[in-house]
Design an enzyme around this catalytic site. Structure first.
Site, PDB file in Angstrom:
ATOM      1  N   LYS A   1       0.994  -1.269  -0.070  1.00 42.90           N
ATOM      2  CA  LYS A   1      -0.022  -0.108  -0.065  1.00 42.90           C
ATOM      3  C   LYS A   1       0.902   1.125   0.016  1.00 42.90           C
ATOM      4  CE  LYS A   1      -1.967   1.497   3.944  1.00 42.90           C
ATOM      5  NZ  LYS A   1      -1.538   2.944   4.261  1.00 42.90           N
ATOM      6  N   ASN A   2       1.971   1.200   0.798  1.00 42.13           N
ATOM      7  CA  ASN A   2       2.623   2.593   1.133  1.00 42.13           C
ATOM      8  C   ASN A   2       3.583   2.820  -0.243  1.00 42.13           C
ATOM      9  OD1 ASN A   2       1.195   2.873   3.295  1.00 42.13           O
ATOM     10  ND2 ASN A   2       2.770   2.484   4.722  1.00 42.13           N
TER      11      ASN A   2
ATOM     12  N   ARG B   1      -4.889  10.208   4.505  1.00 43.08           N
ATOM     13  CA  ARG B   1      -3.732  11.147   4.887  1.00 43.08           C
ATOM     14  C   ARG B   1      -2.828  11.264   3.671  1.00 43.08           C
ATOM     15  NH1 ARG B   1      -0.610  14.408   8.383  1.00 43.08           N
ATOM     16  NH2 ARG B   1       1.435  14.156   7.998  1.00 43.08           N
TER      17      ARG B   1
ATOM     18  N   CYS C   1      -6.002   7.558   9.512  1.00 40.67           N
ATOM     19  CA  CYS C   1      -6.128   6.912  10.642  1.00 40.67           C
ATOM     20  C   CYS C   1      -5.881   7.918  11.748  1.00 40.67           C
ATOM     21  CB  CYS C   1      -4.957   5.797  10.768  1.00 40.67           C
ATOM     22  SG  CYS C   1      -5.530   4.192   9.905  1.00 40.67           S
TER      23      CYS C   1
ATOM     24  N   ARG D   1      -1.293  14.574  13.327  1.00 44.08           N
ATOM     25  CA  ARG D   1      -0.427  14.224  11.947  1.00 44.08           C
ATOM     26  C   ARG D   1      -0.391  15.664  11.366  1.00 44.08           C
ATOM     27  NH1 ARG D   1      -2.291   8.363   9.611  1.00 44.08           N
ATOM     28  NH2 ARG D   1       0.125   8.319   8.587  1.00 44.08           N
ATOM     29  N   PRO D   2       0.483  16.471  11.645  1.00 41.18           N
ATOM     30  CA  PRO D   2       0.440  17.982  11.159  1.00 41.18           C
ATOM     31  C   PRO D   2       1.086  17.639   9.474  1.00 41.18           C
ATOM     32  CG  PRO D   2       1.909  17.696  12.617  1.00 41.18           C
ATOM     33  CD  PRO D   2       1.517  16.551  12.498  1.00 41.18           C
TER      34      PRO D   2
ATOM     35  N   ASP E   1       2.975  20.539   8.414  1.00 37.21           N
ATOM     36  CA  ASP E   1       3.764  21.684   8.390  1.00 37.21           C
ATOM     37  C   ASP E   1       5.140  21.444   7.389  1.00 37.21           C
ATOM     38  OD1 ASP E   1       4.405  19.813  10.512  1.00 37.21           O
ATOM     39  OD2 ASP E   1       5.828  21.367  11.547  1.00 37.21           O
TER      40      ASP E   1
ATOM     41  N   ASP F   1       4.112   0.730  12.357  1.00 39.25           N
ATOM     42  CA  ASP F   1       3.003  -0.018  11.894  1.00 39.25           C
ATOM     43  C   ASP F   1       2.805  -1.360  12.311  1.00 39.25           C
ATOM     44  OD1 ASP F   1       2.473   2.268  10.559  1.00 39.25           O
ATOM     45  OD2 ASP F   1       2.607   1.657   8.388  1.00 39.25           O
TER      46      ASP F   1
ATOM     47  N   ILE G   1       6.955   7.340  17.115  1.00 37.00           N
ATOM     48  CA  ILE G   1       6.472   8.120  15.933  1.00 37.00           C
ATOM     49  C   ILE G   1       5.155   8.800  16.088  1.00 37.00           C
ATOM     50  CG2 ILE G   1       6.172   7.958  13.223  1.00 37.00           C
ATOM     51  CD1 ILE G   1       9.210   7.233  14.210  1.00 37.00           C
TER      52      ILE G   1
ATOM     53  N   ARG H   1      -8.660  -0.966   4.422  1.00 39.34           N
ATOM     54  CA  ARG H   1      -7.782   0.104   3.890  1.00 39.34           C
ATOM     55  C   ARG H   1      -6.672  -0.381   3.531  1.00 39.34           C
ATOM     56  NH1 ARG H   1      -7.721   5.391   7.083  1.00 39.34           N
ATOM     57  NH2 ARG H   1      -6.287   5.917   5.415  1.00 39.34           N
TER      58      ARG H   1
HETATM   59  C1  UD1 Z   1       3.816   6.933   6.585  1.00 30.65           C
HETATM   60  C2  UD1 Z   1       3.236   6.066   6.223  1.00 30.65           C
HETATM   61  C3  UD1 Z   1       2.569   5.284   7.760  1.00 30.65           C
HETATM   62  C4  UD1 Z   1       3.736   4.962   8.559  1.00 30.65           C
HETATM   63  C5  UD1 Z   1       4.338   6.357   8.790  1.00 30.65           C
HETATM   64  C6  UD1 Z   1       5.893   6.235   9.525  1.00 30.65           C
HETATM   65  C7  UD1 Z   1       2.219   5.971   4.171  1.00 30.65           C
HETATM   66  C8  UD1 Z   1       0.748   6.129   3.349  1.00 30.65           C
HETATM   67  N1  UD1 Z   1       2.045   5.806   5.295  1.00 30.65           N
HETATM   68  O1  UD1 Z   1       2.930   7.977   6.970  1.00 30.65           O
HETATM   69  O2  UD1 Z   1       2.192   3.978   7.269  1.00 30.65           O
HETATM   70  O3  UD1 Z   1       3.383   4.573   9.877  1.00 30.65           O
HETATM   71  O4  UD1 Z   1       4.996   6.954   7.449  1.00 30.65           O
HETATM   72  O5  UD1 Z   1       6.674   5.271   9.071  1.00 30.65           O
HETATM   73  O6  UD1 Z   1       3.067   5.713   3.540  1.00 30.65           O
HETATM   74  N2  UD1 Z   1       5.005  15.026  11.012  1.00 30.65           N
HETATM   75  C9  UD1 Z   1       5.249  16.371  11.408  1.00 30.65           C
HETATM   76  N3  UD1 Z   1       4.739  17.347  10.138  1.00 30.65           N
HETATM   77  C10 UD1 Z   1       4.813  16.934   9.077  1.00 30.65           C
HETATM   78  C11 UD1 Z   1       4.551  15.543   8.642  1.00 30.65           C
HETATM   79  C12 UD1 Z   1       4.970  14.516   9.678  1.00 30.65           C
HETATM   80  O7  UD1 Z   1       5.089  16.782  12.377  1.00 30.65           O
HETATM   81  O8  UD1 Z   1       4.526  17.673   8.073  1.00 30.65           O
HETATM   82  C13 UD1 Z   1       5.211  14.087  12.053  1.00 30.65           C
HETATM   83  C14 UD1 Z   1       3.975  12.993  12.280  1.00 30.65           C
HETATM   84  O9  UD1 Z   1       3.300  13.538  12.998  1.00 30.65           O
HETATM   85  C15 UD1 Z   1       4.875  11.648  12.675  1.00 30.65           C
HETATM   86  C16 UD1 Z   1       6.185  11.863  12.107  1.00 30.65           C
HETATM   87  O10 UD1 Z   1       6.496  13.111  11.562  1.00 30.65           O
HETATM   88  O11 UD1 Z   1       5.001  12.056  14.059  1.00 30.65           O
HETATM   89  C17 UD1 Z   1       6.319  10.861  11.114  1.00 30.65           C
HETATM   90  O12 UD1 Z   1       5.516  10.746  10.120  1.00 30.65           O
HETATM   91  P1  UD1 Z   1       5.508  10.640   8.587  1.00 30.65           P
HETATM   92  O13 UD1 Z   1       6.780  10.114   8.210  1.00 30.65           O
HETATM   93  O14 UD1 Z   1       5.109  11.921   7.799  1.00 30.65           O
HETATM   94  O15 UD1 Z   1       4.366   9.655   8.203  1.00 30.65           O
HETATM   95  P2  UD1 Z   1       3.333   9.627   7.078  1.00 30.65           P
HETATM   96  O16 UD1 Z   1       4.041   9.857   5.823  1.00 30.65           O
HETATM   97  O17 UD1 Z   1       2.053  10.284   7.318  1.00 30.65           O
END
Ligand code: UD1
Length: 432
Positions: A17-18, A97, A121, A126-127, A129, A320, A342, A412
């Site tokens: 999926k990812n 997301r 989820c 999950r910001p 920024d 995950d 995370i 999903r």
């Molecule tokens: C992706 C995966 C998810 C996995 C996660 C961590 C997909 C579709 N999803 O999610 O299954 O659990 O990686 O391996 O591939 N963060 C910020 N600001 C941002 C973006 C992220 O603070 O702009 C924080 C998040 O809240 C979290 C951390 O960074 O605490 C890691 O998130 P991120 O690696 O971005 O996860 P996703 O890409 O959402």
């Protein structure tokens, strides 16, 4: 499901999926026909296809011929030659997301995108920024009004983007935007997950110029030389198999006992997972030629908890799989301390496990599991994807009948978790 029956048999691992989601978003950038094999047949992929269609992309989905190939799921053909729409419908964006990574692709292709804050989820804050910071560095102007985001770029220009910490989604978004930006983009502290490598490989095959290899895994540095949009061309690509689904089934066998073989696995990506499982006393055998991995967790006296595991970015233990790990820890002897580094709300499953008889306490980002307690079947509620899958594993371990409500969350990310476990001998079925 009726639990307490060891698992036994072979199982084919679905496409990732990812990996598939960002590659589908990348198709938005390519003015041609892309064909993706081995796409998992799950609702998040349907959602991403709906987003692409809403922009004018033409999508054809064909079930994989499992008799003649080792592939599962679907072949998806995506033609984005006639995309025009730059407004992503809220009903799809709020559902997932990953829809946020369409921003980078749409800025690269159309120079403008209207989107709302993404959903997904409920596993903690999950910001986005970092996504917005990176896009702005590439020259996008971004306006935010309430829940709505409008991004516009006359022309994207290469830049140095130094993320304060690694984010999978933000790295993907910036890669997508930088592929056709003018000049060179350097991403520092880029995410190193295998799904990033897959996105880069796919884009390079389609004509992009991304250096992600060599020391990238050590340094987290990706360099992208922008190319003209017209230089990108359609490509056929096989989606890798899903390391998280493979890990889920390994933890299911560790928890419920038995001996199973996973076929079509991403062997190199499972190191930290296999280390944990071996440390907990199961026997793992890898057949690199046949691309198979077998786990034997039938000697229950040998299944014990490690004292401490923390989730972290790749190649460490993946967040995950933290919920499936919790269930396996409940069934092993001894105590496990798990730290979730995370996502802040990834212990939501614990309440449901406690109702089944698990002994788990939570303090902040840490859970302490005292294993060796009997689980009892109950009706439990799935609240997110991986936690939902873990509740199914708990049901396989519990005495009596367990019903997992709201199992739509599991669809999903898992093509057919019920069929898969039934194929391994579990007493499990869907109920209306
Ligand atoms: C992706 C995966 C998810 C996995 C996660 C961590 C997909 C579709 N999803 O999610 O299954 O659990 O990686 O391996 O591939 N963060 C910020 N600001 C941002 C973006 C992220 O603070 O702009 C924080 C998040 O809240 C979290 C951390 O960074 O605490 C890691 O998130 P991120 O690696 O971005 O996860 P996703 O890409 O959402």
């Amino acid at each position: 499901m009726e639990g307490k029956k060891p698992l036994d048999g072979r199982i084919q691992i679905q496409g990732s999926k990812n990996a598939a989601l960002p590659i589908l978003a990348a198709c938005m950038l390519i003015p041609g026909l892309c064909v993706l094999n081995n796409c998992p047949d799950i609702t998040d992929i349907e959602c991403m296809c709906s987003l692409l269609k809403s922009t004018g992309a033409v999508i054809n989905t064909v079930a994989a011929d499992t008799k003649t190939t080792t592939q599962t799921g679907n072949r998806i053909e995506i033609n984005t030659c006639s995309v025009r729409g730059n407004r992503l419908p809220e009903r799809y964006v709020s559902a997932m997301r990953s829809s946020v990574i369409m921003m980078g692709a749409m800025l690269g292709r159309l120079g403008e995108v209207y989107v709302n804050y993404p959903g997904g989820c409920v596993i903690g804050e999950r910001p986005i920024d970092l996504h917005l910071y990176g896009l702005e560095k590439l020259g996008a102007q971004i306006w935010i009004e309430g829940n709505h985001i409008h991004a516009y770029a006359d022309e994207l220009k290469g830049a140095v983007i130094d993320f304060p910490f690694s984010s999978v989604g933000a790295t993907q978004n910036i890669i997508l935007a930088a592929v056709t930006a003018r000049g060179t983009t350097v991403i520092k502290n880029a995410a190193r997950e295998p799904e990033i490598t897959e996105l880069c490989k796919f884009l390079n095959r389609a004509g992009a110029c991304i250096d992600y290899s060599g020391t990238m895994l050590k340094t987290g540095r990706i360099v992208i030389q922008g190319v003209e949009l017209s230089k990108l061309h359609g490509v056929t690509y096989d989606i890798i198999s899903d390391r998280i689904v493979a890990g889920t089934y390994l933890f299911a066998a560790l928890a419920a006992g038995g001996e199973i073989t996973l076929e079509n696995i991403p062997i190199r990506q499972l190191d930290s997972i296999c280390d944990t499982i071996k440390g907990m006393g199961a026997v793992i055998a890898v057949d690199e030629v046949r691309n198979e991995l077998a786990i034997d967790a039938s000697d229950r006296d040998k299944i014990v908890n490690l004292s401490y595991i923390q989730t972290d970015v790749y190649p460490d233990f993946p967040t995950d799989l933290q919920s499936p790990l919790l269930v396996a820890a409940c069934m092993a002897k001894g105590k496990l301390v798990v730290r979730e580094k995370i996502f802040s709300s990834r212990f939501r499953i614990v309440e449901e496990l406690q109702r089944m008889g698990a002994e788990i306490s939570i303090e902040g980002d840490t859970a302490v599991v005292t294993g060796g307690r009997e689980l009892e079947g109950r009706t439990v509620i799935a609240r997110e994807l991986r936690g939902g899958a873990a509740l199914v594993i708990a049901g396989l371990c519990a005495s009596g009948i367990t019903t997992v409500a709201d199992s739509g969350y599991i669809r999903r990310g898992y093509q057919d978790i019920v069929g898969d476990f039934a194929g391994l001998g579990a007493h499990i079925r869907y109920v209306d």
